[in-house]
Design an enzyme around this catalytic site. Structure first.
Site, mmCIF file in Angstrom:
data_model
loop_
_atom_site.group_PDB
_atom_site.id
_atom_site.type_symbol
_atom_site.label_atom_id
_atom_site.label_comp_id
_atom_site.label_asym_id
_atom_site.label_seq_id
_atom_site.Cartn_x
_atom_site.Cartn_y
_atom_site.Cartn_z
ATOM 1 N N HIS A 116 0.878 -1.176 0.000
ATOM 2 C CA HIS A 116 0.000 0.000 0.000
ATOM 3 C C HIS A 116 0.910 1.218 0.000
ATOM 4 C CE1 HIS A 116 0.940 0.619 4.251
ATOM 5 N NE2 HIS A 116 1.026 -0.701 4.250
ATOM 6 N N GLY A 117 0.371 2.391 0.193
ATOM 7 C CA GLY A 117 1.154 3.631 0.099
ATOM 8 C C GLY A 117 2.433 3.647 0.927
#
Length: 157
Positions: free
Chosen positions: A12-13
């Site tokens: 994810h980010g």
């Protein structure tokens, strides 16, 4: 191996952007049997991974064997686990790690908060104790700019 991390969200980010970039990662290895067996999850992980990085989504045992065999040469590897059980299985398969960084483990029924981003179930506490008893340093650090803390000290609190 530039980082070994438990993050139930996998890529994810934070992992794709902040961690991988700050560590100059060349390959992300997701070691999780369910993800490795699920074509949809594999393709989602491919989309989430930075295009400049190689990605392997492998069963835990295969990840341990590949790394031990030197399959990735001198690549800078970021090893990612979904949960502490996978880390323990990796160690038991002779996977070479010295430290594991606990990132995100969200709340589940019966879990207790260890840090703002880490909630653990009683059975996971036992698994962390087993990991630590094998000489693995267990830390907690959300992003690279945060200080790394001794997770076991916090867990035993």
């Amino acid at each position: 191996m530039v980082n070994t991390r438990i993050d139930e969200r996998l890529i994810h980010g934070q992992v794709a952007g902040i961690w991988s970039t700050s560590l100059s990662t060349q390959r992300i290895i997701v070691a999780n049997d369910e993800a490795a067996a699920d074509p949809l999850q594999k393709s989602s992980l491919r989309m989430a991974a930075p295009s400049s990085m190689r990605l392997s989504v492998l069963p835990v045992k295969d990840a341990a064997e590949n790394i031990r065999a030197g399959k990735y040469g001198k690549q800078r590897l970021f090893l990612l686990f979904k949960n502490p059980k996978d880390v323990l299985r990796f160690i038991e398969a002779d996977g070479p790690i010295k430290t594991v960084n606990v990132g995100n483990m969200s709340y589940k029924e019966g879990a207790r908060e260890v840090t703002k981003s880490i909630q653990v179930l009683p059975e996971e506490e036992t698994i962390f104790e087993t990991i630590a008893s094998k000489g693995i340093n267990v830390t907690a650090q959300l992003v690279p700019n945060d200080p790394s803390i001794d997770f076991m000290k916090k867990l035993r609190g």
